[in-house]
Design a protein around this motif. Sequence first.
Motif, PDB file in Angstrom:
ATOM      1  N   UNK A 141      -2.083  10.613  -9.030  1.00  0.00           N
ATOM      2  CA  UNK A 141      -1.105  10.673  -7.950  1.00  0.00           C
ATOM      3  C   UNK A 141      -1.719  11.226  -6.675  1.00  0.00           C
ATOM      4  N   UNK A 142      -2.563  12.250  -6.793  1.00  0.00           N
ATOM      5  CA  UNK A 142      -3.228  12.814  -5.620  1.00  0.00           C
ATOM      6  C   UNK A 142      -4.084  11.771  -4.920  1.00  0.00           C
ATOM      7  N   UNK A 143      -4.803  10.973  -5.695  1.00  0.00           N
ATOM      8  CA  UNK A 143      -5.649   9.930  -5.105  1.00  0.00           C
ATOM      9  C   UNK A 143      -4.808   8.859  -4.422  1.00  0.00           C
ATOM     10  N   UNK A 144      -3.679   8.492  -5.051  1.00  0.00           N
ATOM     11  CA  UNK A 144      -2.806   7.490  -4.439  1.00  0.00           C
ATOM     12  C   UNK A 144      -2.262   7.979  -3.105  1.00  0.00           C
ATOM     13  N   UNK A 145      -1.782   9.219  -3.082  1.00  0.00           N
ATOM     14  CA  UNK A 145      -1.228   9.767  -1.842  1.00  0.00           C
ATOM     15  C   UNK A 145      -2.315   9.874  -0.772  1.00  0.00           C
ATOM     16  N   UNK A 146      -3.511  10.278  -1.181  1.00  0.00           N
ATOM     17  CA  UNK A 146      -4.616  10.380  -0.221  1.00  0.00           C
ATOM     18  C   UNK A 146      -4.976   9.026   0.374  1.00  0.00           C
ATOM     19  N   UNK A 170       3.278  16.926  -3.685  1.00  0.00           N
ATOM     20  CA  UNK A 170       2.241  16.109  -3.048  1.00  0.00           C
ATOM     21  C   UNK A 170       2.664  15.525  -1.706  1.00  0.00           C
ATOM     22  N   UNK A 171       3.943  15.650  -1.336  1.00  0.00           N
ATOM     23  CA  UNK A 171       4.374  15.169  -0.030  1.00  0.00           C
ATOM     24  C   UNK A 171       4.843  13.732   0.006  1.00  0.00           C
ATOM     25  N   UNK A 172       4.903  13.049  -1.136  1.00  0.00           N
ATOM     26  CA  UNK A 172       5.403  11.668  -1.205  1.00  0.00           C
ATOM     27  C   UNK A 172       6.778  11.666  -1.859  1.00  0.00           C
ATOM     28  N   UNK A 173       7.524  10.594  -1.637  1.00  0.00           N
ATOM     29  CA  UNK A 173       8.749  10.401  -2.402  1.00  0.00           C
ATOM     30  C   UNK A 173       8.377  10.238  -3.878  1.00  0.00           C
ATOM     31  N   UNK A 174       9.143  10.850  -4.771  1.00  0.00           N
ATOM     32  CA  UNK A 174       8.938  10.715  -6.217  1.00  0.00           C
ATOM     33  C   UNK A 174      10.230  10.191  -6.820  1.00  0.00           C
ATOM     34  N   UNK A 175      10.161   9.011  -7.457  1.00  0.00           N
ATOM     35  CA  UNK A 175      11.353   8.355  -8.005  1.00  0.00           C
ATOM     36  C   UNK A 175      11.181   8.205  -9.520  1.00  0.00           C
ATOM     37  N   UNK A 176      12.187   8.644 -10.282  1.00  0.00           N
ATOM     38  CA  UNK A 176      12.098   8.644 -11.741  1.00  0.00           C
ATOM     39  C   UNK A 176      12.838   7.446 -12.333  1.00  0.00           C
ATOM     40  N   UNK A 177      12.128   6.685 -13.165  1.00  0.00           N
ATOM     41  CA  UNK A 177      12.697   5.519 -13.844  1.00  0.00           C
ATOM     42  C   UNK A 177      12.735   5.734 -15.349  1.00  0.00           C
ATOM     43  N   UNK A 178      13.670   5.031 -16.007  1.00  0.00           N
ATOM     44  CA  UNK A 178      13.767   4.979 -17.472  1.00  0.00           C
ATOM     45  C   UNK A 178      13.933   6.371 -18.083  1.00  0.00           C
ATOM     46  N   UNK A 179      14.915   7.099 -17.571  1.00  0.00           N
ATOM     47  CA  UNK A 179      15.195   8.450 -18.053  1.00  0.00           C
ATOM     48  C   UNK A 179      16.378   8.380 -19.021  1.00  0.00           C
ATOM     49  N   UNK A 185       3.179   6.430   0.001  1.00  0.00           N
ATOM     50  CA  UNK A 185       4.252   7.306   0.451  1.00  0.00           C
ATOM     51  C   UNK A 185       5.340   7.489  -0.603  1.00  0.00           C
ATOM     52  N   UNK A 186       5.307   6.654  -1.656  1.00  0.00           N
ATOM     53  CA  UNK A 186       6.331   6.721  -2.695  1.00  0.00           C
ATOM     54  C   UNK A 186       5.695   6.476  -4.057  1.00  0.00           C
ATOM     55  N   UNK A 187       5.925   7.399  -4.988  1.00  0.00           N
ATOM     56  CA  UNK A 187       5.440   7.288  -6.359  1.00  0.00           C
ATOM     57  C   UNK A 187       6.618   6.971  -7.262  1.00  0.00           C
ATOM     58  N   UNK A 188       6.522   5.867  -7.996  1.00  0.00           N
ATOM     59  CA  UNK A 188       7.583   5.453  -8.899  1.00  0.00           C
ATOM     60  C   UNK A 188       7.130   5.735 -10.328  1.00  0.00           C
ATOM     61  N   UNK A 189       7.691   6.777 -10.923  1.00  0.00           N
ATOM     62  CA  UNK A 189       7.283   7.231 -12.255  1.00  0.00           C
ATOM     63  C   UNK A 189       7.921   6.325 -13.302  1.00  0.00           C
ATOM     64  N   UNK A 226       0.803  -1.215   0.000  1.00  0.00           N
ATOM     65  CA  UNK A 226       0.000   0.000   0.000  1.00  0.00           C
ATOM     66  C   UNK A 226       0.841   1.271   0.000  1.00  0.00           C
ATOM     67  N   UNK A 227       2.074   1.198   0.513  1.00  0.00           N
ATOM     68  CA  UNK A 227       2.836   2.431   0.720  1.00  0.00           C
ATOM     69  C   UNK A 227       3.625   2.892  -0.502  1.00  0.00           C
ATOM     70  N   UNK A 228       3.695   2.094  -1.572  1.00  0.00           N
ATOM     71  CA  UNK A 228       4.292   2.606  -2.806  1.00  0.00           C
ATOM     72  C   UNK A 228       3.480   2.147  -4.002  1.00  0.00           C
ATOM     73  N   UNK A 229       3.590   2.931  -5.089  1.00  0.00           N
ATOM     74  CA  UNK A 229       2.803   2.621  -6.281  1.00  0.00           C
ATOM     75  C   UNK A 229       3.527   3.118  -7.517  1.00  0.00           C
ATOM     76  N   UNK A 230       3.399   2.353  -8.599  1.00  0.00           N
ATOM     77  CA  UNK A 230       3.926   2.788  -9.892  1.00  0.00           C
ATOM     78  C   UNK A 230       2.935   3.742 -10.549  1.00  0.00           C
ATOM     79  N   UNK A 231       3.479   4.760 -11.210  1.00  0.00           N
ATOM     80  CA  UNK A 231       2.667   5.774 -11.863  1.00  0.00           C
ATOM     81  C   UNK A 231       3.127   5.834 -13.322  1.00  0.00           C
ATOM     82  N   UNK A 232       2.344   5.231 -14.211  1.00  0.00           N
ATOM     83  CA  UNK A 232       2.735   5.171 -15.626  1.00  0.00           C
ATOM     84  C   UNK A 232       2.278   6.434 -16.330  1.00  0.00           C
TER      85      UNK A 232
END
Length: 457
Positions: A195-200, A242-251, A204-208, A156-162
Amino acid sequence: MSLNPPDLRPDLAPKMRLDAPRPGQPTIGMVSLGCPKALVDSERILTRLRAEGYAISPDYGGADAVIVNTCGFLDSAKAESLDAIGEALTENGRVIVTGCLGAEPEYITGAHPRVLAVTGPHQYEQVLDAVHAAVPPSPDPFIDLLPASGVSLTPRHFSYLKISEGCNHRCKFCIIPDMRGRLVSRPAHAIVREAEKLVANGVRELLVISQDTSAYGADIRFAEERGHRAHIDDLARDLGQLGAWVRLHYVYPYPRVRNLIPLMAEGLVLPYLDIPFQHAHPDTLKRMARPSAQTETLAEIAAWREICPDITLRSTFIVGYPGETEAEFQYLLDWMDAAQLDRVGCFQYENVAGARSNDLPGHVPEEVKQERWERFMAKAQAISEAKLAAKVGTRQDVIVDDIDADGIATCRTKADAPEIDGNLFIDEGTEGLAVGDIVTVEVDEAGEYDLWGRLPA
């Protein structure tokens, strides 16, 4: 054929987590293979099914039918997908296939003619139609309520954001554009809203993630809509609010990546870049038809570290690419010494049906590929070990992923993405911790890829 088994492939998503269904519901099982992008597709399919009243079974025996979301990145990944389909047929018998390998339906039905249906990647409607035909829905609007966050296959505390689908590059070793099509970016306002809904809902961590995060928005001319511009710089800043960790992948290492580094120095985005360098020698990169040359990459890395000294760089590489000479491979090792990347994964090159690299001259013998892979990983391990040793005595913010029955907490620092990077372990004084907490830890021990620490007194 299976040169790169799953435990050697650094592109895999975390294992799925499923809850048991309630009695009486039509139930669907899901096997999700491959990368985090495929995991997001699986989440979207299951969210739609849950909205229609289906339960999600965590095992074959409890499912009325099973969806296998396949991977087609490498021939070894294709073999793994065929094995998973075969296992699902043996254990359940009613199987629907989707995902990247679904772009080759004859390949699947030739091996497994008993599958109920085959659909391609992100063909959600066709998957739902196949499920409806196999297991008719039976929704109960008073019971089958879908949480606002949808179905998540990760903790629940992290999610991928495509943020986009597809890719415009034509790298010779890759068939992803053939399977998933050209770049199609999502509107920025839709991504921010998700992302707002996920954080709500506790993330705690969004993996882009995407196939090419740097190119986000290029296909829609970086359009601005509802106050949000479809450009990776703007999107990263929006997400960072948004107050969560934001991690960037595949850059990809385009020059404009430098614009993201100040956001990391400000703390809006994690100081972490996942960049698929693939190789370092200019001739190898030319044979790969990579979209950006590496000749200036060391200067770019130095510039990034000047702006944000704490930045963590992770990458993947291919050794044994057709035509790779010993001199080119040694150039790569020397480049690794100079670049000092923090986190590194490596593939041995293998042919993939339909890839243009199959026809290149100078294919490297298997034993040479293996020997080069071992030398490369020894180099990467030594760099990792030295970098982690330098963290002993420092304080690190970590996110808690798990706490086992013995009270040992498995955590990740800002330098660690789920599954593909290392961990930080806390083996005492964890009574007050919960999964998803973000706490500060004093590092007191380091290994080759992992750290150990304690909570400050």
